[in-house]
Enzyme design. Structure first.
Site, PDB file in Angstrom:
ATOM      1  N   ARG A  32       0.819  -1.226   0.000  1.00 17.01           N
ATOM      2  CA  ARG A  32       0.000   0.000   0.000  1.00 17.01           C
ATOM      3  C   ARG A  32       0.843   1.261   0.000  1.00 17.01           C
ATOM      4  NH1 ARG A  32      -5.528  -0.311   1.830  1.00 17.01           N
ATOM      5  NH2 ARG A  32      -6.302  -2.292   1.085  1.00 17.01           N
ATOM      6  N   ARG A  36      -3.138   6.890   1.150  1.00 19.31           N
ATOM      7  CA  ARG A  36      -3.601   8.110   1.806  1.00 19.31           C
ATOM      8  C   ARG A  36      -2.618   8.793   2.752  1.00 19.31           C
ATOM      9  NH1 ARG A  36      -8.683   4.895   3.679  1.00 19.31           N
ATOM     10  NH2 ARG A  36      -6.998   3.392   3.506  1.00 19.31           N
ATOM     11  N   ARG A  45      -6.505  11.712  -5.807  1.00 23.42           N
ATOM     12  CA  ARG A  45      -7.709  10.981  -5.399  1.00 23.42           C
ATOM     13  C   ARG A  45      -8.930  11.908  -5.415  1.00 23.42           C
ATOM     14  NH1 ARG A  45     -11.614   8.840  -3.802  1.00 23.42           N
ATOM     15  NH2 ARG A  45     -12.001   7.382  -2.102  1.00 23.42           N
ATOM     16  N   ASP A  82      -6.986  -2.385  -7.322  1.00 22.99           N
ATOM     17  CA  ASP A  82      -7.480  -3.016  -6.099  1.00 22.99           C
ATOM     18  C   ASP A  82      -7.861  -4.452  -6.407  1.00 22.99           C
ATOM     19  OD1 ASP A  82      -8.323  -2.093  -3.204  1.00 22.99           O
ATOM     20  OD2 ASP A  82      -9.790  -3.578  -3.868  1.00 22.99           O
ATOM     21  N   TYR A 158     -15.226 -10.911   0.381  1.00 19.52           N
ATOM     22  CA  TYR A 158     -15.924  -9.641   0.101  1.00 19.52           C
ATOM     23  C   TYR A 158     -17.147  -9.866  -0.785  1.00 19.52           C
ATOM     24  CZ  TYR A 158     -11.930  -7.229   2.118  1.00 19.52           C
ATOM     25  OH  TYR A 158     -10.968  -6.785   2.995  1.00 19.52           O
TER      26      TYR A 158
HETATM   27  O1  CP3 Z   1       0.045   0.732  -3.218  1.00 19.20           O
HETATM   28  C1  CP3 Z   1      -0.438  -0.414  -3.355  1.00 19.20           C
HETATM   29  O2  CP3 Z   1      -0.224  -1.345  -2.562  1.00 19.20           O
HETATM   30  C2  CP3 Z   1      -1.220  -0.723  -4.608  1.00 19.20           C
HETATM   31  C3  CP3 Z   1      -2.625  -0.640  -4.560  1.00 19.20           C
HETATM   32  C4  CP3 Z   1      -3.486  -1.536  -3.680  1.00 19.20           C
HETATM   33  C5  CP3 Z   1      -4.683  -1.070  -3.086  1.00 19.20           C
HETATM   34  N1  CP3 Z   1      -5.323  -2.115  -2.526  1.00 19.20           N
HETATM   35  C6  CP3 Z   1      -5.139   0.341  -3.129  1.00 19.20           C
HETATM   36  C7  CP3 Z   1      -6.180   0.790  -2.186  1.00 19.20           C
HETATM   37  C8  CP3 Z   1      -3.398  -2.906  -3.397  1.00 19.20           C
HETATM   38  C9  CP3 Z   1      -2.290  -3.900  -3.733  1.00 19.20           C
HETATM   39  C10 CP3 Z   1      -4.574  -3.252  -2.668  1.00 19.20           C
HETATM   40  C11 CP3 Z   1      -4.871  -4.627  -2.229  1.00 19.20           C
HETATM   41  C12 CP3 Z   1      -6.064  -4.881  -1.415  1.00 19.20           C
HETATM   42  N2  CP3 Z   1      -7.290  -4.270  -1.495  1.00 19.20           N
HETATM   43  C13 CP3 Z   1      -6.163  -5.917  -0.439  1.00 19.20           C
HETATM   44  C14 CP3 Z   1      -5.067  -6.896  -0.095  1.00 19.20           C
HETATM   45  C15 CP3 Z   1      -4.012  -6.310   0.752  1.00 19.20           C
HETATM   46  C16 CP3 Z   1      -4.456  -5.908   2.156  1.00 19.20           C
HETATM   47  O3  CP3 Z   1      -4.332  -4.725   2.446  1.00 19.20           O
HETATM   48  O4  CP3 Z   1      -4.881  -6.780   2.906  1.00 19.20           O
HETATM   49  C17 CP3 Z   1      -7.461  -5.866   0.106  1.00 19.20           C
HETATM   50  C18 CP3 Z   1      -8.019  -6.759   1.196  1.00 19.20           C
HETATM   51  C19 CP3 Z   1      -8.175  -4.833  -0.581  1.00 19.20           C
HETATM   52  C20 CP3 Z   1      -9.600  -4.440  -0.411  1.00 19.20           C
HETATM   53  C21 CP3 Z   1      -9.730  -3.039   0.045  1.00 19.20           C
HETATM   54  N3  CP3 Z   1      -9.473  -1.934  -0.736  1.00 19.20           N
HETATM   55  C22 CP3 Z   1     -10.150  -2.592   1.310  1.00 19.20           C
HETATM   56  C23 CP3 Z   1     -10.542  -3.484   2.473  1.00 19.20           C
HETATM   57  C24 CP3 Z   1     -10.137  -1.194   1.274  1.00 19.20           C
HETATM   58  C25 CP3 Z   1     -10.599  -0.270   2.366  1.00 19.20           C
HETATM   59  C26 CP3 Z   1      -9.674  -0.230   3.499  1.00 19.20           C
HETATM   60  C27 CP3 Z   1      -8.741   0.918   3.351  1.00 19.20           C
HETATM   61  O5  CP3 Z   1      -7.531   0.735   3.524  1.00 19.20           O
HETATM   62  O6  CP3 Z   1      -9.277   2.006   3.084  1.00 19.20           O
HETATM   63  C28 CP3 Z   1      -9.652  -0.789   0.006  1.00 19.20           C
HETATM   64  C29 CP3 Z   1      -9.446   0.589  -0.485  1.00 19.20           C
HETATM   65  C30 CP3 Z   1      -8.097   0.938  -1.014  1.00 19.20           C
HETATM   66  N4  CP3 Z   1      -7.354   0.144  -1.851  1.00 19.20           N
HETATM   67  C31 CP3 Z   1      -7.396   2.157  -0.785  1.00 19.20           C
HETATM   68  C32 CP3 Z   1      -6.195   2.069  -1.524  1.00 19.20           C
HETATM   69  C33 CP3 Z   1      -5.134   3.136  -1.641  1.00 19.20           C
HETATM   70  C34 CP3 Z   1      -7.902   3.331   0.034  1.00 19.20           C
HETATM   71  C35 CP3 Z   1      -9.066   3.934  -0.667  1.00 19.20           C
HETATM   72  C36 CP3 Z   1      -9.067   5.429  -0.809  1.00 19.20           C
HETATM   73  O7  CP3 Z   1      -8.099   6.041  -1.313  1.00 19.20           O
HETATM   74  O8  CP3 Z   1     -10.103   6.005  -0.473  1.00 19.20           O
END
Ligand code: CP3
Length: 349
Positions: A32, A36, A45, A82, A158
């Site tokens: 990640r 943010r 964003r 994602d 999910y």
């Molecule tokens: O920088 C990176 O790692 C690349 C992008 C990336 C994102 N999500 C961007 C993201 C990657 C590789 C993921 C993987 C992901 N997404 C996983 C597996 C890894 C982990 O963290 O366990 C999972 C379970 C998800 C599903 C997901 N996406 C959730 C549960 C959420 C909400 C929780 C949170 O952190 O806000 C997201 C949203 C998300 N995916 C954000 C980002 C940058 C935040 C959203 C935003 O900017 O509003």
């Protein structure tokens, strides 16, 4: 050969480690790393509209992918997307609600699973492959580009639950009550994940990571059926077309089952969560595969002497084998940028 050509043909450190070499200092990137905690991410964003619109906008997604590379000089970039673009591409409604996370129309029964649309899957994801191309063309040759997908189990939690939950009760319940129906969903996810990963490779990704963030709540029989076997199928499905591609597996929370996962899936590296003891990683994992991890993301929030001590412990215990320095899970939004700088300086120092 002049120096420019030499540096452009040098293998990125991440790829060296994934082929079993030891690098001093180890390559570093953070799960990640685009997100943010970066003001420049929040700006893009805000302009993008919704989170999914950002994922499907190749110019903006490429920009966001490169932000942490430009700011910190990490050894690898990870595609900005994602894991939930897969259900979205299968026709299940997905949205991301501010301060709440992902929300999907939950798959309540086998009828709902059967209504998922396989047609047009890759076409729907074309902007993601375009992002990969743009990133690769803007990236220094020494920086590796990582593509990824969610593991079928984690994506299914999910899809069935409709949102994140602490215990994945909905998916576990579905799998117990209708194992054949759940198997159908997992098989579908295996098939489309292989296609999705191969298309990322074709577009320029050099390494793949499979995120099984919710593998840790499965009893051993369910672990074997819903985590281990699908991962093995994805690895062999990808390798049937791309035999040499390095793959990192992240079966978060599986503890003593990590070595079984490392051995049976055929991955080149395992991403170790924060709870795995360093001695266990060294003795049970690093002799067989490269290891990635496993700094506590919350220690990166706290910083200070405790952070430096732990970085040193990880380097001391694992630095003489194939190691990719990373966190045990994703970086959290409240992480101060100066702690990330401190981490990189310490690892490279
Ligand atoms: O920088 C990176 O790692 C690349 C992008 C990336 C994102 N999500 C961007 C993201 C990657 C590789 C993921 C993987 C992901 N997404 C996983 C597996 C890894 C982990 O963290 O366990 C999972 C379970 C998800 C599903 C997901 N996406 C959730 C549960 C959420 C909400 C929780 C949170 O952190 O806000 C997201 C949203 C998300 N995916 C954000 C980002 C940058 C935040 C959203 C935003 O900017 O509003």
């Amino acid at each position: 050969m002049d120096t420019v050509i030499q540096s452009s043909t040098e293998k990125p450190a991440l790829l060296k480690v994934l082929s079993g070499e030891v690098c001093h200092p180890p390559p570093i990137w953070l799960m990640r790393q685009a997100g943010r905690y970066l003001p420049e991410y929040l700006e893009v964003r805000a302009d993008a509209g919704s989170f999914l619109e950002l994922c499907y906008n190749p110019e903006l997604a490429a920009q966001v992918t490169l932000q942490p590379i430009i700011r910190f000089g990490f050894d690898a970039a990870i595609l900005f997307s994602d894991i939930l673009v897969i259900p979205d591409a299968l026709g299940q409604k997905v949205s991301f609600v501010q301060n709440e996370g992902p929300v999907l129309d939950p798959l309540k029964d086998f009828e709902a699973v059967k209504s998922l649309r396989r047609e047009g899957f890759l076409e729907h994801l074309a902007p993601v492959f375009e992002t990969v191309k743009l990133v690769r063309s803007g990236l220094d040759p020494n920086v590796a580009l990582i593509g990824f997908c969610g593991a079928p189990w984690t994506v299914a939690t999910y899809m069935v639950g409709g949102r994140g939950s602490p215990d994945q009760a909905a998916a576990r319940g579905f799998a117990y009550q209708d194992p054949d129906g759940f198997q159908y969903l997992i098989d579908l996810l295996v098939e489309v994940s292989v296609e999705y990963l191969l298309a990322q490779l074709n577009a320029g990704a050099q390494v793949l990571q499979i995120f099984d963030s919710w593998a840790g709540n499965l009893p051993e029989g369910e672990f074997a059926r819903w985590c281990l076997k699908p991962a093995k199928q994805i690895v062999s499905g990808v390798r049937a077309k791309a035999p040499d591609v390095p793959i990192i597996g992240f079966p978060r929370g599986v503890g003593p089952l990590y070595p079984v996962y490392a051995k049976e899936t055929g991955v080149n590296a395992v991403s170790c969560d924060t709870s795995l003891p360093l001695k266990f990683i060294k003795n049970q994992l690093q002799h067989h595969v490269a290891v990635q991890g496993n700094l506590d993301p919350l220690l990166l929030v706290s910083g200070g002497a405790a952070l430096e001590t732990r970085i040193d412990e990880i380097l001391h215990e694992l630095g003489d084998g194939p190691l990719i320095f990373n966190l045990g899970h994703g970086i959290v939004p409240q992480t101060p940028i100066k702690h990330v700088e401190q981490l990189i300086a310490r690892v490279r120092g």
